[in-house]
Design a protein around this motif. Structure first.
Motif, PDB file in Angstrom:
ATOM      1  N   THR A   1       0.802  -1.263   0.066  1.00 27.35           N
ATOM      2  CA  THR A   1      -0.042  -0.120   0.146  1.00 27.35           C
ATOM      3  C   THR A   1       0.721   1.173   0.042  1.00 27.35           C
ATOM      4  OG1 THR A   1      -1.721  -0.974   0.938  1.00 27.35           O
ATOM      5  CG2 THR A   1      -1.835   1.145   1.356  1.00 27.35           C
ATOM      6  N   LYS A   2       1.974   1.258   0.791  1.00 22.88           N
ATOM      7  CA  LYS A   2       2.747   2.511   0.969  1.00 22.88           C
ATOM      8  C   LYS A   2       3.397   2.536  -0.623  1.00 22.88           C
ATOM      9  CE  LYS A   2       4.025   2.933   5.766  1.00 22.88           C
ATOM     10  NZ  LYS A   2       5.100   3.048   6.634  1.00 22.88           N
ATOM     11  N   ASP A   3       3.904   1.498  -0.891  1.00 17.53           N
ATOM     12  CA  ASP A   3       4.566   1.475  -2.388  1.00 17.53           C
ATOM     13  C   ASP A   3       3.333   2.368  -3.405  1.00 17.53           C
ATOM     14  OD1 ASP A   3       6.878   0.619  -1.389  1.00 17.53           O
ATOM     15  OD2 ASP A   3       6.477  -1.489  -2.038  1.00 17.53           O
ATOM     16  N   LEU A   4       2.185   1.750  -3.584  1.00 18.20           N
ATOM     17  CA  LEU A   4       1.231   2.233  -4.279  1.00 18.20           C
ATOM     18  C   LEU A   4       1.001   3.750  -4.255  1.00 18.20           C
ATOM     19  CD1 LEU A   4      -1.336   1.687  -6.279  1.00 18.20           C
ATOM     20  CD2 LEU A   4      -2.528   1.372  -4.303  1.00 18.20           C
ATOM     21  N   ILE A   5       0.903   4.257  -3.033  1.00 20.97           N
ATOM     22  CA  ILE A   5       0.845   5.694  -2.676  1.00 20.97           C
ATOM     23  C   ILE A   5       2.128   6.410  -3.099  1.00 20.97           C
ATOM     24  CG2 ILE A   5       0.481   7.291  -1.008  1.00 20.97           C
ATOM     25  CD1 ILE A   5      -2.078   5.328  -1.573  1.00 20.97           C
ATOM     26  N   ALA A   6       2.993   5.828  -2.917  1.00 18.80           N
ATOM     27  CA  ALA A   6       4.401   6.706  -3.384  1.00 18.80           C
ATOM     28  C   ALA A   6       4.578   6.868  -4.803  1.00 18.80           C
ATOM     29  CB  ALA A   6       5.484   5.710  -2.619  1.00 18.80           C
ATOM     30  N   ALA A   7       4.144   5.641  -5.467  1.00 17.34           N
ATOM     31  CA  ALA A   7       4.208   5.519  -7.011  1.00 17.34           C
ATOM     32  C   ALA A   7       3.121   6.688  -7.590  1.00 17.34           C
ATOM     33  CB  ALA A   7       3.765   4.221  -7.389  1.00 17.34           C
ATOM     34  N   TYR A   8       1.822   6.620  -6.765  1.00 15.90           N
ATOM     35  CA  TYR A   8       1.040   7.853  -7.160  1.00 15.90           C
ATOM     36  C   TYR A   8       1.468   9.267  -7.371  1.00 15.90           C
ATOM     37  CZ  TYR A   8      -3.483  10.464  -6.365  1.00 15.90           C
ATOM     38  OH  TYR A   8      -4.602  11.382  -6.311  1.00 15.90           O
ATOM     39  N   TYR A   9       2.167   9.353  -5.881  1.00 18.53           N
ATOM     40  CA  TYR A   9       2.666  11.044  -5.915  1.00 18.53           C
ATOM     41  C   TYR A   9       3.918  11.086  -6.773  1.00 18.53           C
ATOM     42  CZ  TYR A   9      -0.653  11.831  -2.341  1.00 18.53           C
ATOM     43  OH  TYR A   9      -1.672  12.345  -1.298  1.00 18.53           O
ATOM     44  N   ALA A  10       4.735  10.091  -6.977  1.00 22.35           N
ATOM     45  CA  ALA A  10       5.932  10.256  -7.824  1.00 22.35           C
ATOM     46  C   ALA A  10       5.248  10.607  -9.282  1.00 22.35           C
ATOM     47  CB  ALA A  10       6.659   8.877  -8.025  1.00 22.35           C
ATOM     48  N   ALA A  11       4.090   9.946  -9.642  1.00 19.91           N
ATOM     49  CA  ALA A  11       3.647  10.449 -11.083  1.00 19.91           C
ATOM     50  C   ALA A  11       3.219  11.755 -10.840  1.00 19.91           C
ATOM     51  CB  ALA A  11       2.303   9.340 -11.585  1.00 19.91           C
TER      52      ALA A  11
END
Length: 133
Positions: free
Chosen positions: A3-13
């Motif tokens: 979940t943390k990786d998903l949110i981090a990827a969302y914000y990186a995009a």
């Protein structure tokens, strides 16, 4: 992906300006709860919101801290929005390139490995003061 990786990827995009990539992290039944606005349902309305935001604002998020529950179905992020007001947004003060720095936070629900709810909060009165309203 956690979940943390998903949110981090969302914000990186987001920070890279890849708003179409942000859509890949969203569940088809996404509910987008915006600060001071109506709930938007579905990826098409999320895409339209992103297009509008890209036209009116240039933002970069810093100091991002991501939290997730043990089940991985809820998360939150706290961050600082560093922005420039590019084009006048309806019902808001006239834009002339004003910059702002605004603390904000977002709450997420996760379903089937995708973000199914995005609820963002920030202090609109603080933003208005910073842009000279």
């Amino acid at each position: 992906m956690t979940t943390k990786d998903l949110i981090a990827a969302y914000y990186a995009a987001f920070n890279a300006g890849r708003t179409d990539e942000m859509l890949t992290y969203l569940h088809d039944g996404i509910e987008h709860h915006v600060n001071e606005g109506k709930i938007r349902h579905g990826k098409d309305l999320f895409r339209a919101f992103n297009a509008h935001m890209t036209r009116c604002y240039r933002e970069n998020l810093t100091d991002i801290v991501i939290f997730a529950n043990d089940a991985g179905d809820r998360a939150a992020a706290e961050f600082v929005v560093n922005g420039t007001y590019l084009a006048t947004d309806e019902g808001l003060p006239e834009a002339n390139g004003q910059t702002y720095v605004l603390p904000a936070g977002t709450f997420f629900s996760i379903r089937d490995g995708k973000i199914s709810r995005v609820t963002t909060y920030y202090n609109l009165a603080d933003w208005m003061k910073q842009v000279g309203a």
